[in-house]
Design a protein around this motif. Structure first.
Motif, PDB file in Angstrom:
ATOM      1  N   UNK A  31       0.818  -1.129  -0.068  1.00 49.34           N
ATOM      2  CA  UNK A  31      -0.096  -0.172  -0.170  1.00 49.34           C
ATOM      3  C   UNK A  31       0.968   1.215   0.102  1.00 49.34           C
ATOM      4  N   UNK A  32       1.850   1.336   0.853  1.00 49.69           N
ATOM      5  CA  UNK A  32       2.692   2.556   1.052  1.00 49.69           C
ATOM      6  C   UNK A  32       3.629   2.694  -0.178  1.00 49.69           C
ATOM      7  N   UNK A  33       4.075   1.433  -0.974  1.00 52.78           N
ATOM      8  CA  UNK A  33       4.687   1.625  -1.960  1.00 52.78           C
ATOM      9  C   UNK A  33       4.045   2.233  -3.136  1.00 52.78           C
ATOM     10  N   UNK A  34       2.654   2.320  -3.279  1.00 56.88           N
ATOM     11  CA  UNK A  34       1.989   3.003  -4.341  1.00 56.88           C
ATOM     12  C   UNK A  34       1.517   4.229  -3.760  1.00 56.88           C
ATOM     13  N   UNK A  35       0.992   4.307  -2.668  1.00 60.78           N
ATOM     14  CA  UNK A  35       0.337   5.679  -2.318  1.00 60.78           C
ATOM     15  C   UNK A  35       1.427   6.698  -1.989  1.00 60.78           C
ATOM     16  N   UNK A  36       2.418   6.463  -1.547  1.00 60.17           N
ATOM     17  CA  UNK A  36       3.292   7.536  -1.044  1.00 60.17           C
ATOM     18  C   UNK A  36       4.031   8.149  -2.476  1.00 60.17           C
ATOM     19  N   UNK A  37       4.353   7.533  -3.138  1.00 60.14           N
ATOM     20  CA  UNK A  37       5.114   8.007  -4.507  1.00 60.14           C
ATOM     21  C   UNK A  37       3.927   8.716  -5.420  1.00 60.14           C
ATOM     22  N   UNK A  38       2.803   8.114  -5.314  1.00 57.21           N
ATOM     23  CA  UNK A  38       1.858   8.633  -6.193  1.00 57.21           C
ATOM     24  C   UNK A  38       1.257  10.042  -5.502  1.00 57.21           C
ATOM     25  N   UNK A  83      -8.718  11.337 -11.751  1.00 61.07           N
ATOM     26  CA  UNK A  83      -9.321   9.979 -12.271  1.00 61.07           C
ATOM     27  C   UNK A  83      -8.322   8.998 -12.544  1.00 61.07           C
ATOM     28  N   UNK A  84      -7.395   9.389 -13.114  1.00 64.56           N
ATOM     29  CA  UNK A  84      -6.303   8.505 -13.773  1.00 64.56           C
ATOM     30  C   UNK A  84      -5.637   7.807 -12.469  1.00 64.56           C
ATOM     31  N   UNK A  85      -5.384   8.640 -11.350  1.00 68.52           N
ATOM     32  CA  UNK A  85      -4.765   8.055 -10.094  1.00 68.52           C
ATOM     33  C   UNK A  85      -5.598   7.011  -9.506  1.00 68.52           C
ATOM     34  N   UNK A  86      -6.917   7.472  -9.309  1.00 66.92           N
ATOM     35  CA  UNK A  86      -8.018   6.567  -8.728  1.00 66.92           C
ATOM     36  C   UNK A  86      -8.258   5.317  -9.406  1.00 66.92           C
ATOM     37  N   UNK A  87      -8.191   5.337 -10.634  1.00 64.90           N
ATOM     38  CA  UNK A  87      -7.997   3.943 -11.464  1.00 64.90           C
ATOM     39  C   UNK A  87      -6.972   3.263 -11.490  1.00 64.90           C
ATOM     40  N   UNK A  88      -5.612   3.950 -11.289  1.00 66.28           N
ATOM     41  CA  UNK A  88      -4.465   3.195 -11.071  1.00 66.28           C
ATOM     42  C   UNK A  88      -4.486   2.722  -9.607  1.00 66.28           C
ATOM     43  N   UNK A  89      -5.009   3.260  -8.466  1.00 64.42           N
ATOM     44  CA  UNK A  89      -5.207   2.850  -7.246  1.00 64.42           C
ATOM     45  C   UNK A  89      -5.716   1.712  -7.151  1.00 64.42           C
TER      46      UNK A  89
END
Length: 113
Positions: A31-38, A83-89
């Motif tokens: 989770x952190x590996x995605x959320x923090x950089x994004x 919206x792109x970040x939401x889709x990627x998440x």
């Protein structure tokens, strides 16, 4: 016992054990590996928009197409990137965390029985 120490909840020990488990820690790491950089990337993108609007007015006023200028394009791209970040998440969660979290949930539910 309204005034004494409440009896410890046996479920709390289960949750603490699950929280300390390697499986849970792996889910948190993914989770952190995605959320923090994004989050940092989006914050940088947003601040670029704000600073450009403040300090590069001539650039932001440059017309692109008809009445559309760079500032309007940047503003619309802010919505698109959200919206792109939401889709990627959601895609990242499905691919890297959901199955492990569901398995951990079922294991936890078994501990309560």
């Amino acid at each position: 016992m309204p005034f004494g120490d409440p009896e410890p909840d046996p479920r709390a020990e289960i949750y603490l054990r699950v929280q300390a488990s390697p499986e849970f820690q792996e889910i948190r790491r993914r989770h952190r590996d995605f959320v923090f950089p994004m989050s940092l990337a989006f914050l940088a993108w947003y601040l670029l928009y704000v600073f450009a609007s403040t300090f590069a007015r001539h650039f932001m006023a440059h017309r692109l197409l008809g009445a559309c200028n760079v500032a309007l394009a940047f503003g619309l791209l802010q919505f698109a990137s959200t919206f792109l970040i939401t889709w990627a998440y959601a895609r990242n969660a499905r691919a890297k965390r959901d199955r492990a979290a569901l398995n951990l949930r079922w294991e936890t539910q078994e501990m309560f029985r």
